[in-house]
Write an enzyme that holds these catalytic residues in place. Sequence first.
Site, PDB file in Angstrom:
ATOM      1  N   VAL A 188       0.841  -1.203   0.000  1.00 49.32           N
ATOM      2  CA  VAL A 188       0.000   0.000   0.000  1.00 49.32           C
ATOM      3  C   VAL A 188       0.876   1.252   0.000  1.00 49.32           C
ATOM      4  CG1 VAL A 188      -1.764   1.287   1.275  1.00 49.32           C
ATOM      5  CG2 VAL A 188      -1.908  -1.205   1.124  1.00 49.32           C
ATOM      6  N   ARG A 213      14.721  -2.927   8.555  1.00 50.04           N
ATOM      7  CA  ARG A 213      15.170  -3.641   7.346  1.00 50.04           C
ATOM      8  C   ARG A 213      15.266  -2.728   6.133  1.00 50.04           C
ATOM      9  NH1 ARG A 213      11.322  -7.242   9.634  1.00 50.04           N
ATOM     10  NH2 ARG A 213       9.643  -6.088   8.652  1.00 50.04           N
ATOM     11  N   CYS A 260     -10.521  -3.087   2.771  1.00 48.15           N
ATOM     12  CA  CYS A 260     -10.579  -2.973   1.309  1.00 48.15           C
ATOM     13  C   CYS A 260     -11.873  -3.532   0.718  1.00 48.15           C
ATOM     14  CB  CYS A 260      -9.376  -3.660   0.682  1.00 48.15           C
ATOM     15  SG  CYS A 260      -9.057  -5.287   1.382  1.00 48.15           S
ATOM     16  N   GLN A 296     -10.853 -12.623  -3.282  1.00 47.75           N
ATOM     17  CA  GLN A 296      -9.854 -11.628  -2.905  1.00 47.75           C
ATOM     18  C   GLN A 296      -8.440 -11.959  -3.384  1.00 47.75           C
ATOM     19  OE1 GLN A 296     -12.232 -10.795   1.209  1.00 47.75           O
ATOM     20  NE2 GLN A 296     -10.198  -9.918   1.108  1.00 47.75           N
ATOM     21  N   LYS A 341     -15.330  -7.930   9.573  1.00 42.73           N
ATOM     22  CA  LYS A 341     -14.970  -6.533   9.267  1.00 42.73           C
ATOM     23  C   LYS A 341     -15.984  -5.971   8.265  1.00 42.73           C
ATOM     24  CE  LYS A 341      -9.987  -6.996   9.946  1.00 42.73           C
ATOM     25  NZ  LYS A 341      -8.697  -7.174   9.288  1.00 42.73           N
ATOM     26  N   HIS A 364      -9.732  -7.167  -6.051  1.00 38.31           N
ATOM     27  CA  HIS A 364     -10.746  -8.056  -5.469  1.00 38.31           C
ATOM     28  C   HIS A 364     -12.014  -8.060  -6.336  1.00 38.31           C
ATOM     29  CE1 HIS A 364      -8.299  -8.237  -1.986  1.00 38.31           C
ATOM     30  NE2 HIS A 364      -8.989  -7.498  -1.142  1.00 38.31           N
ATOM     31  N   GLN A 373      -7.692  -3.420  -5.122  1.00 38.45           N
ATOM     32  CA  GLN A 373      -7.568  -3.449  -3.660  1.00 38.45           C
ATOM     33  C   GLN A 373      -6.527  -2.453  -3.177  1.00 38.45           C
ATOM     34  OE1 GLN A 373      -4.768  -4.934  -1.829  1.00 38.45           O
ATOM     35  NE2 GLN A 373      -5.772  -4.328   0.078  1.00 38.45           N
TER      36      GLN A 373
HETATM   37  P1  A2P Z   1       9.516  -3.222   5.778  1.00 39.13           P
HETATM   38  O1  A2P Z   1       9.385  -3.222   4.269  1.00 39.13           O
HETATM   39  O2  A2P Z   1      10.759  -2.544   6.231  1.00 39.13           O
HETATM   40  O3  A2P Z   1       9.286  -4.563   6.387  1.00 39.13           O
HETATM   41  P2  A2P Z   1       3.069  -5.058   3.614  1.00 39.13           P
HETATM   42  O4  A2P Z   1       1.688  -5.018   4.222  1.00 39.13           O
HETATM   43  O5  A2P Z   1       3.051  -4.891   2.153  1.00 39.13           O
HETATM   44  O6  A2P Z   1       3.827  -6.265   4.061  1.00 39.13           O
HETATM   45  O7  A2P Z   1       3.840  -3.777   4.208  1.00 39.13           O
HETATM   46  C1  A2P Z   1       4.033  -3.570   5.577  1.00 39.13           C
HETATM   47  C2  A2P Z   1       4.777  -2.267   5.813  1.00 39.13           C
HETATM   48  O8  A2P Z   1       4.941  -2.131   7.238  1.00 39.13           O
HETATM   49  C3  A2P Z   1       6.161  -2.239   5.211  1.00 39.13           C
HETATM   50  O9  A2P Z   1       6.492  -0.929   4.808  1.00 39.13           O
HETATM   51  C4  A2P Z   1       7.027  -2.675   6.384  1.00 39.13           C
HETATM   52  O10 A2P Z   1       8.366  -2.256   6.318  1.00 39.13           O
HETATM   53  C5  A2P Z   1       6.335  -1.953   7.513  1.00 39.13           C
HETATM   54  N1  A2P Z   1       6.698  -2.540   8.804  1.00 39.13           N
HETATM   55  C6  A2P Z   1       6.648  -3.840   9.169  1.00 39.13           C
HETATM   56  N2  A2P Z   1       7.126  -3.993  10.433  1.00 39.13           N
HETATM   57  C7  A2P Z   1       7.475  -2.760  10.863  1.00 39.13           C
HETATM   58  C8  A2P Z   1       8.032  -2.241  12.064  1.00 39.13           C
HETATM   59  N3  A2P Z   1       8.308  -3.018  13.108  1.00 39.13           N
HETATM   60  N4  A2P Z   1       8.266  -0.901  12.156  1.00 39.13           N
HETATM   61  C9  A2P Z   1       7.989  -0.101  11.120  1.00 39.13           C
HETATM   62  N5  A2P Z   1       7.467  -0.527   9.932  1.00 39.13           N
HETATM   63  C10 A2P Z   1       7.213  -1.837   9.810  1.00 39.13           C
END
Ligand code: A2P
Length: 331
Positions: free
Chosen positions: A12, A37, A126, A153, A210, A239, A312
């Site tokens: 997203v 990461r 969504c 979905q 939901k 979806h 979505q």
């Molecule tokens: P990251 O890419 O560094 O893991 P999706 O729903 O597509 O998996 O995306 C989840 C989003 O939430 C990503 O940008 C992910 O970052 C971020 N995210 C996941 N865990 C954490 C965390 N502990 N702190 C901050 N952002 C996070």
Amino acid sequence: MNLGIVGATGAVGVEIIKLIQKRNIKYDSLSLFASKRSVGKKFIINSIEYVVHELKEDVFNSLDYAIFSIGSSLSKKYIEIANLYGCVVIDNSSAFRMDPDVPLIIPEINANIIKKCDKIIANPNCSTIILNIVIAPIHKINPIKKIVVSTYQAASGAGLRAMEELKSQAESYCNNEEYDTRIFGRQYIWNAFSHNSSITENWYNEEEMKMVNETKKIMKDDNLKISATCVRIPVLRAHCESVSLTLENNIDIEKIYEVLKEAVGVKILDDRKNNIFPEPLIVSGKNDVYVGRIRKSLINKRTLELFISGDQLLKGAALNAIQIYEYLTYL
Ligand code: A2P
């Protein structure tokens, strides 16, 4: 207007970044956040390079608005902190959707209920958005008494890693290799399965509940009769929903067509001659939610059948959130 995108590297988040460019979204400063990461990842937005920072509590000190797409447990933790720093949050997760003090917004339907003092604005689920944007205009001319909806979905609703898993399974199939099943725990490609959210006490799963609870909140009708069945199909990002609506009065199909034709954010695709109706590959990348198979039910004169498909990641998530931000900044 110092804006932060929290979860900028996710499925997203990346769409939000694209929309910021496409819609020429206004801000004084823009900051991107994700987990450890992703620190150092770069995005070019309107010819300027932005580096992703680690999400930490104090980042909200310098933000006026933040759009969150990081899932509900992290939303619960960080939104309260953001609010303490005076940062207004648009949240894509389910964390605050059913909080009576938090508006649940689909701008085409109910942006008018947002108040200047709101600190959290929730983006609906969504599947809820894709359903409600189509049925709200019908409700205005012939009140909806009952909704039965079944969803088909895409992977995108479960995030980037789920999309990657589906792609990798397609490759594995071609190479006759073992499937990576880390996200869904099963073969996804060539399959369909009940939505991966947990089953609740009433045997509906969380996604279904939901849709039920959020639709009641958006339609401001706790007594609305609504039932949902949510299913994953091996599609990447849009979806579909099969919808059966029982209305208060007999159906005037011409009027239904007229009102859907005028509805903002909705497009009719109902080409019976060529058998072309809404489908994921047609609606992917499109802002509008498509509706077709518009017909009177064989069951009774007050029941209307529809088939809907919507992106979505766009109207189901990123676009709806960006529209809320646009609305807030014009308030
Ligand atoms: P990251 O890419 O560094 O893991 P999706 O729903 O597509 O998996 O995306 C989840 C989003 O939430 C990503 O940008 C992910 O970052 C971020 N995210 C996941 N865990 C954490 C965390 N502990 N702190 C901050 N952002 C996070």
